[in-house]
Design a protein around this motif. Structure first.
Motif, PDB file in Angstrom:
ATOM      1  N   GLY A 185     -55.540 -92.160  27.032  1.00  0.00           N
ATOM      2  CA  GLY A 185     -54.986 -91.174  27.175  1.00  0.00           C
ATOM      3  C   GLY A 185     -55.251 -90.566  25.524  1.00  0.00           C
ATOM      4  N   GLN A 228     -52.252 -82.975  26.364  1.00  0.00           N
ATOM      5  CA  GLN A 228     -51.992 -83.911  27.651  1.00  0.00           C
ATOM      6  C   GLN A 228     -52.246 -83.283  28.571  1.00  0.00           C
ATOM      7  OE1 GLN A 228     -48.064 -85.742  26.209  1.00  0.00           O
ATOM      8  NE2 GLN A 228     -47.837 -85.984  28.647  1.00  0.00           N
ATOM      9  N   ARG A 229     -52.097 -82.449  28.986  1.00  0.00           N
ATOM     10  CA  ARG A 229     -52.549 -81.658  30.180  1.00  0.00           C
ATOM     11  C   ARG A 229     -53.598 -81.882  30.565  1.00  0.00           C
ATOM     12  NH1 ARG A 229     -51.115 -76.741  29.561  1.00  0.00           N
ATOM     13  NH2 ARG A 229     -48.836 -76.901  29.594  1.00  0.00           N
ATOM     14  N   TYR A 232     -54.200 -85.290  31.953  1.00  0.00           N
ATOM     15  CA  TYR A 232     -54.110 -85.928  33.256  1.00  0.00           C
ATOM     16  C   TYR A 232     -55.251 -85.094  33.905  1.00  0.00           C
ATOM     17  CZ  TYR A 232     -49.760 -88.278  32.017  1.00  0.00           C
ATOM     18  OH  TYR A 232     -48.461 -88.622  31.168  1.00  0.00           O
ATOM     19  N   GLU A 258     -57.246 -87.512  37.133  1.00  0.00           N
ATOM     20  CA  GLU A 258     -57.937 -87.112  38.524  1.00  0.00           C
ATOM     21  C   GLU A 258     -58.810 -86.832  39.189  1.00  0.00           C
ATOM     22  OE1 GLU A 258     -55.227 -83.698  41.608  1.00  0.00           O
ATOM     23  OE2 GLU A 258     -54.526 -83.961  39.537  1.00  0.00           O
ATOM     24  N   ARG A 275     -52.603 -91.703  36.859  1.00  0.00           N
ATOM     25  CA  ARG A 275     -51.750 -91.096  35.704  1.00  0.00           C
ATOM     26  C   ARG A 275     -51.463 -92.316  34.943  1.00  0.00           C
ATOM     27  NH1 ARG A 275     -50.194 -85.892  36.265  1.00  0.00           N
ATOM     28  NH2 ARG A 275     -48.710 -85.769  35.053  1.00  0.00           N
ATOM     29  N   PHE A 294     -53.213 -93.695  31.672  1.00  0.00           N
ATOM     30  CA  PHE A 294     -52.464 -92.619  30.460  1.00  0.00           C
ATOM     31  C   PHE A 294     -52.717 -93.646  29.860  1.00  0.00           C
ATOM     32  CE2 PHE A 294     -50.523 -89.889  27.100  1.00  0.00           C
ATOM     33  CZ  PHE A 294     -51.507 -88.612  27.076  1.00  0.00           C
TER      34      PHE A 294
END
Length: 585
Positions: free
Chosen positions: A400, A419-420, A423, A427, A433, A436
């Motif tokens: 991550g 962070q969003r 993710y 994907e 996920r 991360f």
């Protein structure tokens, strides 16, 4: 599933005892989240003089299966079933007998020769060490045998190469050194784990000729692990297809590749890029998005010369009078053998390596003439995917943070927004996920390359420099990543310099193609012209070396390539006289 004995073609040693066999093999790993089942009771075997190819996606259990034959799985692995190398039950051997078995009975050719070789020891030291550890040869006799081994795998000036370090050799030469090390103790079986993944097509063809010669002349059994169906068609006698720890289909190369029975096998074959099919394959629209040619080019290289200055040695010229342009919305494929200057030009485009003369301009700006603040602003507009994910990802940082790093450096978004975004990118490149919080060493080679691609896309770049971005991906994941790549490119119209040795991928993606040889551009033009109607001899060599996933067609292409090499005065690479038996000092 047990491979039926009648699947072994005649003349392949099927009547001889297997040199490698797995019977009801099960492997589970104990983790903090419970047990993870990697292999589900599979059975298969390799006979002398036979190549068994094991194919499947990352995580299917291919490499885990092979590691059991060497006793190299970590301590948290629970193994069931029987694994035999020659007549030895591997699971019953202690540490000392395992060391004796490795190299003498079974040897390994790893996927990444750069990481398989010790960077602080010379080639000679590493070959001699293996010979002495197994009592094959000592002192000057070991050095002579090491030189003979290098000569046997087609490395010129072997005595001089013994004194060199791995970084002084090309990728293809390093892989030949790894094969020489595998041969050093006369093993009965060799496990080749993605032996050509990082190699360009001509070097790959040479390595495959070398391995084919190895099994024919020395009667060595080979377990070939690969995701390249063209390599399977070129090398394999039999094929086993693995999916989620199970063998779902097995048979001769022709049975599996031409007449696949299992849906998963058909899906793998449908995902293979075909040279000559162009942009219309894999369900991608044949019409490419328009290219913007009336604005400042995203990348413009004019008469670039790049020299490496070496202390006490003459300068080495890596690029000579190179010129090409990448417009906004355009993908330019840069192809050529190792050492042709492809990666050098990619580094110039990133501002990492300044040209000795000539210009390299990104959106009209020359990195060499910019102040530090302006250079950073320009670099924000560029994304990069490096060739080797193992070397380009920080092993101490979780995935991550690796993907978010460009956003942190350029102060983009809040921590929550970053962070969003991470993710979303996970994907997009088909990673769970849960990745991360994992570290790079906990991922497969293909998964690490997907992390590299996600990191490159984190800032929505206007120019993307991709150096072999799909070389470590299995075919189905490669297909999905390339579809994603083309969708993003069509939507955001970013320019791309795409460096690759896979001509079928270039045929699918590129608008223009630039072919480099020995630091010079030998041919460039529209994709259809360069790849379908090449003018230059060198381009024809590259195309002839690209394997196709059909055994009969690939056999014809191989014969045509050998005839072409003979016409050009070149020699087909094959195993020479390999010294046998122990030698005294």
């Amino acid at each position: 599933m047990t491979i039926p004995t009648d699947a072994t073609p005649s003349g392949l040693g099927g009547s001889e005892p297997a040199v490698l066999s797995f019977q009801d093999l099960e492997v589970q790993f104990a983790t903090d989240l419970g047990e993870v089942r990697a292999v589900n009771g599979i059975s298969m075997e390799v006979h002398p003089g036979e190549v068994l190819a094991v194919v499947g996606e990352s995580g299917s259990g291919k490499s885990v299966t092979s590691m059991t034959a060497l006793g190299l799985l970590p301590k948290n692995a629970r193994i069931g079933g029987v694994v035999r190398v020659t007549e030895k039950d591997v699971r019953q051997l202690d540490a000392r007998r395992l060391r004796q078995m490795r190299g003498k009975d079974v040897a390994m050719v790893f996927q990444e020769p750069q990481t398989a070789l010790n960077p602080v020891l010379t080639i000679g030291d590493q070959l001699v060490e293996a010979l002495q550890l197994h009592g094959v040869a000592y002192g000057n006799a070991a050095k002579r045998r090491a030189a003979d081994l290098l000569a046997a795998v087609g490395i010129p000036e072997p005595a001089r190469r013994l004194k060199q370090y791995p970084h002084e050799l090309s990728g293809g030469q390093r892989q030949r050194v790894v094969i020489a090390m595998a041969l050093s103790c006369d093993p009965k079986v060799i496990i080749a784990d993605e032996p050509t993944t990082a190699l360009d097509v001509t070097v790959q063809a040479d390595i495959l000729d070398l391995l084919r010669s190895l099994k024919e002349k020395l009667n060595t059994g080979i377990l070939l692990i690969t995701h390249n169906m063209g390599v399977v068609a070129d090398m394999a006698d039999r094929v086993a297809v693995m999916y989620q720890g199970d063998v779902v289909e097995v048979g001769s190369a022709e049975q599996v590749l031409v007449y696949p029975q299992h849906e998963y096998t058909r899906r793998l074959l449908d995902a293979v890029p075909r040279l000559g099919a162009g942009r219309a394959q894999l369900g991608i629209a044949a019409e490419a998005p328009p290219i913007i040619t009336d604005e400042v080019p995203a990348l413009e290289v004019k008469n670039a010369v790049v020299e490496y200055h070496r202390l006490g040695k003459p300068s080495f010229r890596a690029a000579e009078d190179v010129s090409f342009t990448v417009h906004q919305g355009e993908i330019v494929g840069l192809v050529g053998e190792s050492g042709s200057g492809k990666s050098t030009m990619a580094k110039c485009a990133l501002g990492i390596l300044p040209p000795t003369s000539g210009t390299v301009a990104v959106y009209g700006e020359d990195f060499n003439r910019l102040k530090r603040k302006d250079r950073k602003a320009l670099q924000k507009r560029i994304g990069v995917v490096f060739q080797d994910p193992a070397a380009s990802l920080n092993p101490r940082v979780p995935v991550g943070d690796i993907i978010a790093e460009p956003m942190v450096i350029h102060k983009v978004g809040t921590k929550t927004e970053r962070q969003r975004r991470v993710y979303e990118l996970l994907e997009a490149v088909e990673l769970p996920r849960a990745a991360f919080n994992r570290f790079p060493h906990e991922l497969s080679g293909g998964q690490r390359q997907r992390v590299s691609i996600a990191r490159a896309l984190s800032l929505d770049p206007e120019l993307l420099v991709a150096d072999e971005p799909t070389s470590a991906l299995d075919v189905s994941v490669q297909a999905s990543v390339l579809k994603m790549f083309m969708t993003l490119q069509a939507e955001f119209r970013f320019a791309c310099l795409f460096v690759s040795h896979d001509l079928a991928v270039i045929d699918m993606l590129a608008h223009h193609v630039v072919v480099m040889e020995n630091g010079r551009v030998v041919e460039q033009g529209l994709r259809e012209q360069v790849l379908h109607e090449p003018r230059e001899e060198y381009t024809k060599r590259l195309l002839a070396a690209a394997p196709v996933p059909n055994p009969e067609e690939q056999r014809r292409r191989r014969e045509q390539r050998h005839a072409m090499l003979a016409a050009f005065g070149d020699k087909v690479v094959e195993i020479g006289d390999v010294p046998h038996g122990p030698e005294g000092p």
